[in-house]
Write an enzyme that holds these catalytic residues in place. Structure first.
Site, PDB file in Angstrom:
ATOM      1  N   GLY A 311       0.840  -1.205   0.000  1.00 49.84           N
ATOM      2  CA  GLY A 311       0.000   0.000   0.000  1.00 49.84           C
ATOM      3  C   GLY A 311       0.868   1.245   0.000  1.00 49.84           C
ATOM      4  N   ALA A 312       2.043   1.142  -0.669  1.00 48.52           N
ATOM      5  CA  ALA A 312       3.022   2.249  -0.604  1.00 48.52           C
ATOM      6  C   ALA A 312       2.827   3.268  -1.720  1.00 48.52           C
ATOM      7  CB  ALA A 312       4.443   1.682  -0.659  1.00 48.52           C
ATOM      8  N   ASP A 361      -1.607  -7.825  -5.388  1.00 53.35           N
ATOM      9  CA  ASP A 361      -2.870  -7.793  -4.650  1.00 53.35           C
ATOM     10  C   ASP A 361      -2.647  -8.677  -3.428  1.00 53.35           C
ATOM     11  OD1 ASP A 361      -5.341  -8.255  -3.592  1.00 53.35           O
ATOM     12  OD2 ASP A 361      -6.323  -8.795  -5.489  1.00 53.35           O
ATOM     13  N   ASN A 388       0.889  -2.716   5.189  1.00 56.14           N
ATOM     14  CA  ASN A 388       0.163  -1.472   5.420  1.00 56.14           C
ATOM     15  C   ASN A 388      -1.116  -1.369   4.596  1.00 56.14           C
ATOM     16  OD1 ASN A 388       0.040   1.581   5.977  1.00 56.14           O
ATOM     17  ND2 ASN A 388       0.256   1.456   3.745  1.00 56.14           N
ATOM     18  N   SER A 440      -4.750   0.120  13.695  1.00 60.54           N
ATOM     19  CA  SER A 440      -5.478   1.394  13.757  1.00 60.54           C
ATOM     20  C   SER A 440      -5.829   1.665  15.213  1.00 60.54           C
ATOM     21  CB  SER A 440      -6.757   1.290  12.927  1.00 60.54           C
ATOM     22  OG  SER A 440      -7.680   2.276  13.345  1.00 60.54           O
ATOM     23  N   TYR A 455     -14.398  -2.755   9.936  1.00 63.75           N
ATOM     24  CA  TYR A 455     -13.052  -2.151   9.993  1.00 63.75           C
ATOM     25  C   TYR A 455     -12.456  -2.330  11.390  1.00 63.75           C
ATOM     26  CZ  TYR A 455      -9.322   1.311   9.642  1.00 63.75           C
ATOM     27  OH  TYR A 455      -8.095   1.925   9.652  1.00 63.75           O
ATOM     28  N   LYS A 459      -9.132  -4.546  12.389  1.00 59.82           N
ATOM     29  CA  LYS A 459      -7.914  -3.961  12.932  1.00 59.82           C
ATOM     30  C   LYS A 459      -7.597  -4.547  14.314  1.00 59.82           C
ATOM     31  CE  LYS A 459      -6.670  -1.352   9.497  1.00 59.82           C
ATOM     32  NZ  LYS A 459      -5.419  -1.618   8.759  1.00 59.82           N
TER      33      LYS A 459
END
Ligand SMILES: C[S@@+](CC[C@H](N)C(=O)[O-])C[C@H]1O[C@@H](n2cnc3c(N)ncnc32)[C@H](O)[C@@H]1O
Length: 549
Positions: A311-312, A361, A388, A440, A455, A459
């Protein structure tokens, strides 16, 4: 590139003066062939050395070459006559290729972070020094001529290292007094300004501790064309000042020094008292000497390490990729979006960081395995993995669809598991690795008023996965930790639907603002470095205090 001190400009070093004298003698000799042959040989040896050094030394970067050419073609005398410069600057002021390369080596060998240059001229030395520093290194360059700041900046802006240089325009003595008042310290200091000012610069630097412990002071032109050891009659004001300077330093018990006959003479000076002081210290344990001889700042560096960040392509992941690269790691920028990944890869390369981009992915096991294999086949090992990538979907729990639940779990939890498993296997084989998962703050509290059951649950799952793997793999050398950011100011929260919530959220944050992605960069470097080797299974919240209210 040719030497500025060749036939066009007057001789500037002892060797050039020698070659010049020999040539004049040769021109005067008539008749005696044997003396002529000997003179020719002496001229050849004296005048050929500098050129040979130029040829055999690594060629300068394009920015330095350009700076050299611009400096040589500038009409310095005319500038002075027109009042553009305060002084009539000779082109021989420039440090030049061989000495510039020596400075670059000194900066690298000293592993310097902070460098001070006294007397910048057009910036050849400053840029050479900057090239030898890590990405977060800085050069403060003192220069009395305002025009030279603008002149140098044009070339600095063409180099990826130019932004490390800060120019302080003004009298150098005033500038270094101010730096001493601010208790600044430098690992490497280069004195190359007005020769009659050298002694005062030296005294300020040593008396007021501008030179960091273990640092090196480099002083240029200390041979002053051979005048310092030649006859008194040939000495001008500068020669006299340098002779006095050299004598003062040689008899100063606080320092030790060596004079290198590089070009016009470079004097290297260090504090001498450290050996004696070290003798007096009673406890010389790891706290005193540094673990394995490394200071804590050195243990935070990631030189030689390889890292991947999923996810960079944007937001937090992009900030992680930059931070790891700035700390010395080679970085694989992983994203589902090829274009985004490649854009960040190019950003890193432009800063001198070794980087590749990988499209993957993370919900697909084959992609994840390929991602790890690619890093290892490219760089031979995987030391740091930041998992991430994630999604954030919102809905009231009674309405949450199975699709939303599955998608969230699939990316945020299953994807992180797949990554950890593939990375952990490779790291356990090596016996060392650092995995950092992005969880998170919602793993700790239930953020409100938005509804995000899937979510929050995913997390919280990431944290439990981190704790479990962190304890299961620590004895195989693999540390697994998590970072739990609060509400980060990324493109995600600028989504129209979330905007009305911003004010409500801000009231819940003791720090009074959202997190910037840069707020997370120190933590990722710390968790990726050996400085955090005793931490595992930890969930590091960076949320401006929000989880405490
Ligand atoms: C020998 S040149 C420096 C060369 C430079 N280090 C390089 O790498 O090319 C000396 C420079 O010192 C500057 N200078 C002379 N006196 C100064 C002073 N009192 N304060 C600051 N700069 C000074 C001059 O303007 C000149 O640009």
């Amino acid at each position: 590139m040719s030497n500025p001190c060749s036939s066009v400009v007057p001789p500037d070093t002892p060797l050039e003066v020698l070659a010049d004298v020999l040539k004049k003698a040769e021109a005067l000799i008539t008749g005696n062939d044997e003396v002529k042959i000997l003179l020719k040989k002496a001229i050849q040896i004296a005048s050929g050395l500098d050129e040979y050094l130029e040829k055999t030394t690594t060629q300068p970067s394009p920015a330095l070459q350009e700076l050299w050419t611009r400096t040589r073609s500038e009409r310095w005398h005319e500038n002075y006559e027109k009042g553009i410069t305060l002084f009539d600057l000779p082109v021989t002021c420039i440090t030049g290729h061989v000495e510039g390369q020596v400075l670059r080596f000194f900066a690298r060998m000293a592993k310097a972070q902070r460098v001070l240059e006294i007397g910048m001229f057009t910036g050849y030395g400053a840029l050479s020094l900057a090239e030898g520093l890590p990405l977060d290194g800085t050069v403060v360059a003192c220069e009395i001529e305002p025009y030279l700041e603008k002149f140098a900046r044009l070339s600095f802006d063409k180099s990826p290292h130019g932004k490390k240089i800060k120019v302080e325009v003004g009298g150098a003595q005033e500038t270094i007094n101010q730096l001493a008042n601010e208790r600044q310290q430098y690992d490497l200091i280069f004195i190359d300004a007005d020769k009659t000012g050298y002694l005062e610069y030296y005294k300020t630097i040593i008396d007021r501790k501008l030179l960091a412990p273990g640092g090196t002071l480099v002083v240029d032109n200390v041979l002053f064309k051979g005048q310092v050891y030649g006859s008194e009659e040939d000495m001008n004001e500068n020669g006299k000042a340098l002779k006095e300077f050299n004598q003062f330093v040689a008899s100063d018990p606080r320092t030790e020094q060596v004079l290198l006959p590089v070009r016009d003479g470079m004097l290297l000076i260090q504090h001498a008292d450290s050996a004696e002081e070290v003798e007096k210290v009673e406890t010389k344990d790891d706290v005193y000497s540094g673990l394995n001889g490394k200071s804590v700042m050195q243990r935070l560096r990631l030189d030689g390490k390889t890292a991947l960040v999923t996810g960079a392509g944007q937001g937090i992941g992009r900030a992680f990729a930059h931070a790891l690269g700035e700390a010395g790691a080679q970085v694989a920028v992983v994203d589902i979006d090829t274009l985004r990944a490649d854009r960040v890869r190019r950003e890193l390369i432009s800063k001198g960081i070794k980087a590749i981009s990988i499209q993957a992915d993370i919900t697909n096991k084959e992609d994840v395995d390929r991602m790890v294999d690619q890093v290892i086949s490219e760089w031979g090992a995987l030391h740091i993995a930041c998992n991430n990538a994630g999604v954030n979907l919102n809905s009231a729990s009674k309405d949450t669809t199975l699709e939303e639940w599955d998608r969230t779990m699939n990316v945020n939890l299953r994807g992180v598991f797949l990554c950890c498993q593939a990375e952990g296997r490779a790291m356990m084989k090596q016996g060392y690795g650092k995995i950092i998962n992005t969880a998170s703050m919602s793993s700790l509290i239930v953020p409100h008023p938005q509804k995000q059951l899937s979510y929050n649950t995913s997390k919280a799952g990431v944290v439990k996965l981190t704790q479990t793997l962190g304890t299961e793999w620590i004895d195989r050398g693999v540390r697994v930790n998590a970072i739990s950011p609060g509400i980060v100011d990324t493109p995600l929260i600028h989504n129209e639907a979330l905007k009305p919530l911003s004010e409500l959220w801000l009231k819940d944050i003791p720090a009074g603002r959202f997190a910037e992605v840069t707020d997370l960069q120190g933590a990722i470097v710390f968790l990726a470095s050996e400085a955090s080797d005793y931490m595992t299974g930890h969930n590091l919240a960076i949320e401006g205090g929000q989880s405490l209210w």
